[in-house]
Structures are given as structure tokens and as C-alpha cells.
Design an enzyme around this catalytic site. Structure first.
Site, mmCIF file in Angstrom:
data_model
loop_
_atom_site.group_PDB
_atom_site.id
_atom_site.type_symbol
_atom_site.label_atom_id
_atom_site.label_comp_id
_atom_site.label_asym_id
_atom_site.label_seq_id
_atom_site.Cartn_x
_atom_site.Cartn_y
_atom_site.Cartn_z
ATOM 1 N N PHE A 64 25.847 6.367 10.884
ATOM 2 C CA PHE A 64 26.437 6.412 9.644
ATOM 3 C C PHE A 64 25.209 5.806 8.891
ATOM 4 O O PHE A 64 24.416 4.910 9.312
ATOM 5 C CB PHE A 64 27.745 5.736 9.606
ATOM 6 C CG PHE A 64 28.268 5.663 8.287
ATOM 7 C CD1 PHE A 64 28.524 6.853 7.507
ATOM 8 C CD2 PHE A 64 28.479 4.551 7.376
ATOM 9 C CE1 PHE A 64 29.087 6.880 6.506
ATOM 10 C CE2 PHE A 64 28.845 4.735 6.081
ATOM 11 C CZ PHE A 64 29.205 5.980 5.686
ATOM 12 N N ASN A 80 24.741 3.576 6.716
ATOM 13 C CA ASN A 80 24.337 2.006 6.431
ATOM 14 C C ASN A 80 24.251 1.230 8.026
ATOM 15 O O ASN A 80 23.973 0.140 7.939
ATOM 16 C CB ASN A 80 25.770 1.307 5.991
ATOM 17 C CG ASN A 80 27.122 1.339 6.787
ATOM 18 O OD1 ASN A 80 26.774 1.629 8.090
ATOM 19 N ND2 ASN A 80 27.924 0.966 6.300
ATOM 20 N N LYS A 81 23.994 2.030 8.935
ATOM 21 C CA LYS A 81 23.733 1.497 10.389
ATOM 22 C C LYS A 81 22.170 1.179 10.435
ATOM 23 O O LYS A 81 21.476 1.674 9.791
ATOM 24 C CB LYS A 81 24.352 2.609 11.666
ATOM 25 C CG LYS A 81 25.902 2.543 11.215
ATOM 26 C CD LYS A 81 26.618 1.469 11.559
ATOM 27 C CE LYS A 81 28.026 1.463 11.778
ATOM 28 N NZ LYS A 81 28.833 2.206 10.689
ATOM 29 N N VAL A 82 22.116 0.405 11.494
ATOM 30 C CA VAL A 82 20.448 0.188 12.033
ATOM 31 C C VAL A 82 19.592 1.287 11.877
ATOM 32 O O VAL A 82 18.557 1.311 11.089
ATOM 33 C CB VAL A 82 20.463 -0.614 13.217
ATOM 34 C CG1 VAL A 82 18.944 -0.883 13.521
ATOM 35 C CG2 VAL A 82 21.055 -1.820 12.981
#
Ligand SMILES: Cc1ncc(COP(=O)(O)O)c(C=O)c1O
Length: 472
Positions: A289, A291-293
């Protein structure tokens, strides 16, 4: 050059200043003398008060100008100017060394520091365009395979099955393991709802257990207490970048013949005893997604060393369709495929994952340094034995009675922060699966996630921490 609409000469009448303010719609006029020097300001409030006190539109303003006003010098540091926006001051004139008006600073309520931003300035655009121009924009195309190979290799695992998101990855994993009605799956109380929802989609019963106080991850002791003859699997969630105690969990799973399905949505690259998360479970699931790393916009992946499960997941991901016979469906499957466009971004993201993680760690270190002076803020542990956590969002704990005030104040200042997840056992829809989870309850009430975006720097971090400290 400052607009004339903002400036009036001190010799003008009240009605002239009113017209000026009416036109500029900023609620203020800067007042200058004949030598163009700034001598004061007048606000719409000043004019209102003059009229209430019996002055007329044709009276001159000279005697009524606010001469004791806040202004800034053109060579002042922006931070110093920002500090002057207090007590309702929204606009500050800026002058040169001769006190002549050269500019103004305006308070912008919409100043925004996001919680997280994808970093897309590597090969993302190039590969995305390549996929686009190839016209293979659905789920067939070279990038899907490449992404699966590269990311699973990064995790130290043989196979990867890319999915439409992290939630479908979790569901696909459980479905491939044959988990369903009558089975129990142990999940932590403190996690995102997708973890438990994936269990519920299969018809199995989730069993919610408490977390460890220091790591905030699922407690091995609580897992043991929750095991019954119906238990089939455990889903350890590496929460907020912190790896779970995989030694204990693997030991328990082996003893009780349980599957481990790791939920690594928030911990790409984290390690337990120098081994990456994702390499412990029979199947492990990731989210990509935004906002993930690393991200593919929406997206997920199951990684596994088990060839049979790999093949099963590929079939289930694609409507359960036979590999040998098109449109012959061997099982009831799903459409959980990732597109070639998403995977193209993913390939570029994997190329730079180490760099992204190093940068995130550096940022978190700056937060740690700023927080070290405060006895009211506790930052997530990074010193737990055997665990190499990664910095996803920066996670802190504050006094539970002030947590929501901190959240509100930061939001008011345009800084995006998040409260920790609501414990699963506190939500009505999951109450049938809840157990007493006092540690999770406590941590959840105190927790805040702080921004980890590209634009963050030491000054912004200092500002955020001093804002939090002032509310506390
Ligand atoms: C712990 C955890 N599991 C699963 C997911 C689900 O991932 P997705 O949003 O890609 O479906 C998330 C996503 O935020 C998560 O944080």
C-alpha cells in the site's frame, strides 16, 4: 513587489483603509509614510472599533494606527518568522534595513506534513511507462514475474505470488493452507483489521491474544494459552516494523503442528536473528500500500519456500482455473492478481529498498535524539535482543490522558499523525473472538505514529517533538 491593495499611506481616511482591506480580503492594511517606510498596521478590527467609538469614514487614520506591531526583517530565518505567528496573528509584514516593506509572511493553515509518502524517483516512472507502452497493463507481463522473483529473493524465500493487496495476500495464504470452518487461527489484539478479517473470510474462527509489553508484538506465552485441538495457524504480525519473537513462535508451532502465516505488511526488511521476516512462515504476506516501506500503490505478495503451496496460490489467485485447461475451474478461486503496471513500480521499489530503509533509520534516529530529552515521550524500542526492527512510521507512547490532545494539536498545525490501532477485542464486530488483552489496551491508548516522509528534516522533527512536549 507588494500589491497596492495591501498598502495605505498614513495620511488617508478611514474609508480608504476600509476599501483597501475590502479589496485584499486579508483583514489588514500595511501603513506607510511618504518615504515608503512602514509605520504601522490597521486591521478590520481596529476600524470596527473606531466606528463604534464614534469616528466617521472621513476621519484620518494617522492618530489611530497600530504603531507597536509585529514585523520581520528580510534576513530573518524562516523559523524565527514562523515563531511570530501567535495570538491570532496571521500576516506579518517583512521589511528591509530601511524599514521599507518588501514582502509579507502569511500563516497557512493548510501547511501539511503527511504521515508517509512513497518515494518514486528511481526507476519507477521508467518501468511504469515501459509496461504501459507494452500495452500489457493487466496482470500478464514481464514485471509481475520479475517483481515476484526479486522481492521473494530479497526476503530469502524461493517463491513469490503477487496479489492485489496485503489483505488478499493474507486470505490467499489461509485459503491455500485449506483453513476454513471449524479451524481456529491465533491473531494478535493489536493489529490492523485486515489480519483478523482474512481469517473470517475463510470461515475459520479467529482467536485474539495479547501482545508483549516491550515489543508490542504477539505474546508467545499468550499463544500457548490460546491453543486448542482446533488451532490450525498463528498469524504473527510484525507490528510497526518490529519483528515478533520468531524463535518462540516457531517452537510453539512445531510442537503443536501449527502453520505460521507471517503478516509482514509493516516490516519489509526487518530481521529476527539476522534472518528476514517473511522467511519464517510456511507462507508470509506483505502489503505494498502507498504508505508502506515499498509500494505498488495497492498491492501485496505471498512468499513461500513450498512449491506446492506456490502453485496452489497461483491457481487460487486466478479464479481457480486449471493451468492445463483454460476456463476449466478446479476450485473456487478469486481474482487477486496484481497488474503489470503495479509490478513495474514494485520492481523499481525493490531495487532501492535498502536505501529507503537506511534513510528511514536515519530519520528515526533523529527523532530518537530529539525525544531523548523528554521523559514524557517513549519511543518504540530498537534495542530488543535478536530483533532488527525497521523504521516504518515512527511510533511513540505518551500519557494516555493527553494522547488525543496531542493528536488534535498536531492536526491543527497541519501535521498528520495517527493514533495506534484500536485493539481488535475492543471492537463490537470482533467481540466474540476476544480475550482479556490488558497490554494491548494500554499500549493502544498511549500510542501515536509520527510522520516519516521525504521532506522531514531535523528542524521539522524538533518542531513536532516540541509541539508534543508543550501539549504534554
Ligand atoms: C498489519 C497489516 N496487515 C495487513 C494489512 C493489509 O494490507 P493492504 O492494505 O495492502 O490490504 C495492513 C495494511 O495496512 C497491515 O498494516
Amino acid at each position: 513587489m507588494i500589491s497596492n491593495k495591501l498598502v495605505c499611506n498614513q495620511e488617508v481616511k478611514i474609508k480608504d483603509v476600509m476599501m483597501c482591506i475590502n479589496e485584499n480580503a486579508k483583514g489588514i492594511a500595511f501603513i506607510i509614510d511618504d518615504a515608503q517606510k512602514l509605520v504601522g498596521v490597521m486591521t478590520d478590527g481596529d476600524i470596527r472599533r473606531l466606528l463604534i467609538n464614534g469616528y466617521g469614514l472621513n476621519d484620518r487614520i494617522k492618530k489611530h494606527i497600530q504603531r507597536n506591531f509585529i514585523y520581520a526583517s528580510f534576513d530573518e530565518e524562516p523559523e524565527k518568522i514562523i515563531e511570530k505567528f501567535h495570538d491570532g496573528i496571521k500576516i506579518i509584514p517583512i521589511v528591509n534595513e530601511n524599514m521599507q516593506l518588501v514582502d509579507y509572511a502569511e500563516y497557512n493553515k493548510n501547511v501539511h506534513i503527511a504521515l508517509a509518502h512513497p518515494q518514486l524517483d528511481g526507476n519507477e516512472y521508467k518501468y511504469l511507462m515501459d509496461a504501459f507502452l507494452s500495452t500489457w497493463i493487466s496482470s500478464t507481463g514481464k514485471y509481475v514475474t520479475q517483481f515476484e522473483e526479486n522481492f521473494s529473493k530479497y526476503c530469502g524465500v524461493t517463491y513469490g505470488v503477487a496479489t492485489s493487496n496485503g489483505t488478499t495476500a493474507l486470505h490467499l495464504a489461509l485459503a491455500a493452507l485449506g483453513i476454513g470452518k471449524g479451524d481456529e487461527v491465533i491473531v494478535p489484539d493489536l493489529t490492523f483489521a485486515a489480519t483478523i478479517n482474512a481469517v473470517l473470510y475463510t470461515g475459520a474462527t479467529p482467536v485474539i491474544v495479547d501482545i508483549e509489553e516491550d515489543s508490542w508484538c504477539i505474546s508467545p506465552d499468550e499463544i500457548i494459552k490460546a491453543i486448542t485441538p482446533n488451532t490450525k495457524a498463528i498469524i504473527p504480525v510484525h507490528l510497526y516494523g518490529q519483528p515478533c519473537d520468531m524463535e518462540q513462535i516457531c517452537k510453539i508451532a512445531k510442537e503443536h503442528q501449527l502453520y505460521i502465516v507471517e503478516d509482514c505488511a509493516e516490516a519489509h526488511g526487518a530481521e529476527w536473528k539476522n534472518k528476514k521476516v517473511g522467511s519464517f512462515g510456511i507462507i508470509s504476506c506483505f502489503s505494498f500500500f502507498g504508505n508502506k516501506v515499498i509500494t505498488t500503490g495497492e498491492g501485496g505478495m505471498c512468499v513461500t519456500d513450498d512449491k506446492k503451496l506456490y502453485e496452489k496460490m497461483r491457481i487460487l489467485r486466478d479464479h481457480g482455473m486449471s493451468k492445463e485447461r483454460k476456463y476449466y475451474h478446479e476450485v473456487i478461486g478469486f481474482n487477486y492478481r496484481m497488474t503489470n503496471l503495479q509490478a513495474a513500480i514494485g520492481v523499481a521499489q525493490v531495487e532501492r529498498i535498502d536505501q529507503v530503509l537506511a534513510w528511514r533509520t536515519k530519520l528515526e534516529k533523529q527523532y530518537r535524539e530529539c525525544i531523548s530529552d523528554s521523559d514524557k515521550i517513549t519511543i518504540q524500542r530498537n534495542d530488543l535482543a535478536n530483533r532488527k526492527k525497521i523504521a516504518w512510521l515512527v511510533s511513540i507512547l505518551v500519557d494516555e490522558d493527553r494522547r488525543d490532545s496531542v493528536l488534535k494539536e498536531l492536526k491543527n498545525q497541519g501535521i498528520d499523525v495517527r493514533a495506534f490501532f484500536v485493539p481488535l477485542s475492543e471492537m463490537d464486530i470482533y467481540k466474540d473472538y476476544a480475550r482479556e488483552c490488558s497490554r494491548s489496551k494500554q499500549i493502544s491508548k498511549m500510542g501515536l505514529n509520527l510522520p516519516t516522509t521525504y521532506e522531514m528534516d531535523k528542524k521539522k522533527i524538533k518542531n513536532i517533538i516540541s509541539l508534543i512536549s508543550s501539549v504534554l
